[in-house]
Design an enzyme around this catalytic site. Structure first.
Site, PDB file in Angstrom:
ATOM      1  N   ARG A   1       0.817  -1.199   0.000  1.00 43.41           N
ATOM      2  CA  ARG A   1       0.000   0.000   0.000  1.00 43.41           C
ATOM      3  C   ARG A   1       0.862   1.265   0.000  1.00 43.41           C
ATOM      4  O   ARG A   1       1.782   1.405   0.809  1.00 43.41           O
ATOM      5  CB  ARG A   1      -0.936   0.011   1.214  1.00 43.41           C
ATOM      6  CG  ARG A   1      -2.062  -1.002   1.125  1.00 43.41           C
ATOM      7  CD  ARG A   1      -2.915  -0.981   2.392  1.00 43.41           C
ATOM      8  NE  ARG A   1      -4.144  -1.725   2.232  1.00 43.41           N
ATOM      9  CZ  ARG A   1      -4.267  -3.029   2.436  1.00 43.41           C
ATOM     10  NH1 ARG A   1      -3.207  -3.730   2.777  1.00 43.41           N
ATOM     11  NH2 ARG A   1      -5.422  -3.635   2.286  1.00 43.41           N
TER      12      ARG A   1
ATOM     13  N   SER B   1     -22.214 -15.591  12.181  1.00 44.46           N
ATOM     14  CA  SER B   1     -21.669 -14.422  11.496  1.00 44.46           C
ATOM     15  C   SER B   1     -21.710 -14.588   9.981  1.00 44.46           C
ATOM     16  O   SER B   1     -21.355 -15.642   9.457  1.00 44.46           O
ATOM     17  CB  SER B   1     -20.218 -14.212  11.963  1.00 44.46           C
ATOM     18  OG  SER B   1     -19.581 -13.184  11.254  1.00 44.46           O
TER      19      SER B   1
ATOM     20  N   SER C   1     -19.567  -3.036   2.329  1.00 43.53           N
ATOM     21  CA  SER C   1     -18.874  -1.879   1.760  1.00 43.53           C
ATOM     22  C   SER C   1     -18.098  -2.158   0.488  1.00 43.53           C
ATOM     23  O   SER C   1     -17.791  -1.222  -0.252  1.00 43.53           O
ATOM     24  CB  SER C   1     -17.912  -1.304   2.805  1.00 43.53           C
ATOM     25  OG  SER C   1     -16.888  -2.228   3.128  1.00 43.53           O
TER      26      SER C   1
ATOM     27  N   HIS D   1     -22.140   1.805   6.914  1.00 40.15           N
ATOM     28  CA  HIS D   1     -22.200   2.355   5.559  1.00 40.15           C
ATOM     29  C   HIS D   1     -23.612   2.786   5.174  1.00 40.15           C
ATOM     30  O   HIS D   1     -23.871   3.115   4.016  1.00 40.15           O
ATOM     31  CB  HIS D   1     -21.664   1.345   4.548  1.00 40.15           C
ATOM     32  CG  HIS D   1     -20.192   1.098   4.701  1.00 40.15           C
ATOM     33  ND1 HIS D   1     -19.247   1.935   4.160  1.00 40.15           N
ATOM     34  CD2 HIS D   1     -19.518   0.130   5.373  1.00 40.15           C
ATOM     35  CE1 HIS D   1     -18.041   1.490   4.467  1.00 40.15           C
ATOM     36  NE2 HIS D   1     -18.179   0.393   5.203  1.00 40.15           N
TER      37      HIS D   1
ATOM     38  N   THR E   1     -21.348   4.470  12.713  1.00 41.77           N
ATOM     39  CA  THR E   1     -20.137   5.271  12.758  1.00 41.77           C
ATOM     40  C   THR E   1     -20.485   6.741  12.559  1.00 41.77           C
ATOM     41  O   THR E   1     -21.488   7.081  11.934  1.00 41.77           O
ATOM     42  CB  THR E   1     -19.131   4.829  11.679  1.00 41.77           C
ATOM     43  OG1 THR E   1     -17.931   5.587  11.823  1.00 41.77           O
ATOM     44  CG2 THR E   1     -19.684   5.058  10.276  1.00 41.77           C
TER      45      THR E   1
ATOM     46  N   LYS F   1     -18.270   8.380   8.575  1.00 37.41           N
ATOM     47  CA  LYS F   1     -18.561   8.266   7.146  1.00 37.41           C
ATOM     48  C   LYS F   1     -19.588   9.331   6.749  1.00 37.41           C
ATOM     49  O   LYS F   1     -19.215  10.479   6.505  1.00 37.41           O
ATOM     50  CB  LYS F   1     -18.986   6.840   6.820  1.00 37.41           C
ATOM     51  CG  LYS F   1     -17.836   5.836   7.015  1.00 37.41           C
ATOM     52  CD  LYS F   1     -18.211   4.427   6.690  1.00 37.41           C
ATOM     53  CE  LYS F   1     -17.001   3.499   6.680  1.00 37.41           C
ATOM     54  NZ  LYS F   1     -16.308   3.388   7.984  1.00 37.41           N
TER      55      LYS F   1
ATOM     56  N   THR G   1     -10.452   3.597  27.104  1.00 39.64           N
ATOM     57  CA  THR G   1     -10.153   4.484  25.983  1.00 39.64           C
ATOM     58  C   THR G   1     -10.649   5.889  26.278  1.00 39.64           C
ATOM     59  O   THR G   1     -11.807   6.075  26.665  1.00 39.64           O
ATOM     60  CB  THR G   1     -10.799   3.974  24.677  1.00 39.64           C
ATOM     61  OG1 THR G   1     -10.320   2.673  24.380  1.00 39.64           O
ATOM     62  CG2 THR G   1     -10.466   4.892  23.519  1.00 39.64           C
ATOM     63  N   THR G   2      -9.790   6.884  26.073  1.00 38.82           N
ATOM     64  CA  THR G   2     -10.186   8.284  26.244  1.00 38.82           C
ATOM     65  C   THR G   2     -11.346   8.605  25.315  1.00 38.82           C
ATOM     66  O   THR G   2     -11.363   8.205  24.141  1.00 38.82           O
ATOM     67  CB  THR G   2      -9.000   9.212  25.941  1.00 38.82           C
ATOM     68  OG1 THR G   2      -7.963   8.943  26.901  1.00 38.82           O
ATOM     69  CG2 THR G   2      -9.390  10.676  26.038  1.00 38.82           C
TER      70      THR G   2
ATOM     71  N   THR H   1      -8.480  -7.080   1.724  1.00 41.22           N
ATOM     72  CA  THR H   1      -9.751  -6.356   1.853  1.00 41.22           C
ATOM     73  C   THR H   1     -10.817  -6.993   0.969  1.00 41.22           C
ATOM     74  O   THR H   1     -11.993  -7.052   1.346  1.00 41.22           O
ATOM     75  CB  THR H   1      -9.559  -4.874   1.481  1.00 41.22           C
ATOM     76  OG1 THR H   1      -8.470  -4.335   2.247  1.00 41.22           O
ATOM     77  CG2 THR H   1     -10.815  -4.068   1.767  1.00 41.22           C
TER      78      THR H   1
END
Length: 419
Positions: free
Chosen positions: A22, A150, A202, A230, A258, A261, A290-291, A376
């Site tokens: 990448r 799943s 996605s 998505h 999320t 996006k 986690t903060t 991916t």
């Protein structure tokens, strides 16, 4: 002696030999000009240096692969709310929610997200990845003798969450209702069953058969976890996702989304019953340690969610642009995967050629589309994943398809009708 550096260099060379290494583009998005951005050239971390010493951009590019699907990351109201928050409240959150980071804006944001999905409560995480991993790993441990079912194309964050939960896992073929029911039939009716799937996938842009999955979940008493990352902001009267569009939100136990996006900021969340959300809040390491999101980020997300609950304009124009692009690709015989969503995958089928097409688009036409390769997507399905948005114009779409058509001929790729 073991040579650590040489081992890692060999692994990287394998990626390069396979055409999967990448390389990122160094970009600056320009407020008010999206999808335009300034390019500083390609950047890799191989030697820790940028290939160019100049601080000046080398040219403007048009971005065609952003997940800022509706351009809300450039929305003036969103920006103003973030500036106001940072001037009033400062930069950071001050710590984790359990220590000192439970600021008022994050509380407001969670109330807004719960309302968006018609749920009793919501919980915000630092990212969608963390929301998936933390929630699924925690639920798998809290539900005794749980079995997780799943979809085979679920996101890596979901797979990691299931893996870390260490519960028994069964995988059903993608969107295959018969295979799903076969698995559900085989499981003891008394066992807790966690059914994990996405609404919009996605890479292909396809949508799950949500009505039918809900029917099976209710028939076999399975707890449902729906990833809408998505789809939130993009579908439904309020932008609540596919479950909102189909009127099925009340039939889903946990909806995950999320803020990075369609809402144009950063962060992830889950929404569900109070008891469910409280359990994740109380037990999930990915939340506890986690903060929390800074006030300015929460303010931008809150403004974006509220705007898209009221405005259909961005969604309507975005769908129009996606359909225009599909029609143009079909006319030019550029192979793409047709779906009803905003995601338009153009199939190249080879990692090296995929990078070549991407490089030519950028170098000759100033059009940026990052190549998508294994892992991916499966080997042999390498692609350019195009996400046209409301701020792209018809003229831009036409220019993109013309450029692709010329490059297709230059590198001798086969023409095809829609897949």
């Amino acid at each position: 002696m073991f040579h650590y550096d040489q081992c890692l260099e060999n692994q990287l060379q394998t990626l390069k030999d396979e055409g999967r290494y990448r390389v990122f583009l160094d970009l600056e998005r320009i407020v008010g000009q999206f999808p335009k951005a300034s390019s500083f050239g390609e950047y890799t971390s191989v030697d820790g240096k940028c290939p160019r010493n100049s601080l000046d951009p080398i040219g403007d590019v048009t971005v065609w692969c952003s997940n800022d699907y509706l351009g809300m990351g450039q929305n003036r109201a969103v920006l103003d709310s973030m500036v106001d928050a940072i001037e009033r409240l400062g930069a950071g959150a001050g710590g984790t929610r359990n220590i000192s980071g439970n600021h008022h804006l994050i509380v407001q944001l969670e109330k807004e997200l719960a309302d968006l999905h018609e749920k009793e409560a919501a919980l915000v995480f630092s990212s969608g990845y963390v929301a998936n991993e933390a929630t699924l790993s925690t639920l798998s441990k809290l539900l005794p003798n749980c079995v997780v079912i799943s979809d085979e194309l679920n996101h890596a964050s979901m797979i990691q969450g299931i893996l870390h939960g260490k519960a028994e896992k069964r995988v059903f073929r993608h969107n295959d209702l018969e295979h799903l029911e076969e698995i559900l039939k085989e499981i003891d009716p008394a066992r807790p069953k966690l059914l994990v799937f996405e609404s919009v996938y996605s890479m292909d842009g396809d949508i799950c058969p949500l009505h039918e999955i809900c029917d099976l979940a209710e028939k076999y008493n399975a707890f449902t976890f729906l990833d809408e990352v998505h789809a939130v902001g993009m579908y439904g009267p309020k932008g609540g996702g596919i479950a909102d569009r189909e009127g099925l939100m009340e039939r889903i136990d946990i909806i995950q989304g999320t803020l990075a996006k369609a809402y144009g900021v950063i962060g992830g969340y889950i929404a569900g019953k109070t008891s469910t959300i409280d359990a994740i809040r109380s037990f999930a390491s990915g939340f506890i340690f986690t903060t929390t999101l800074p006030p300015a980020v929460a303010a931008g997300a809150l403004t974006s969610v509220r705007h898209l609950k009221q405005s259909e304009h961005e969604r309507i124009l975005q769908q129009k642009r996606a359909n225009e692009l599909k029609d143009m690709l079909k006319a030019a015989e550029i192979p793409y995967i047709h779906s009803e969503t905003h995601i338009v995958p153009v199939i190249v089928g080879d990692p090296i050629l995929c990078k070549e097409v991407s490089d030519r688009l950028l170098g000759k036409y100033g059009m940026y589309i990052q190549p998508i390769n294994y892992p991916t997507v499966p080997r042999g399905t390498e692609r350019l994943r195009i996400t046209p948005g409301p701020l792209h114009t018809t003229e831009m779409l036409s220019g993109l398809v013309d450029a692709l058509s010329h490059i297709w001929g230059e590198v001798n790729l086969p023409r095809a009708q829609a897949a």
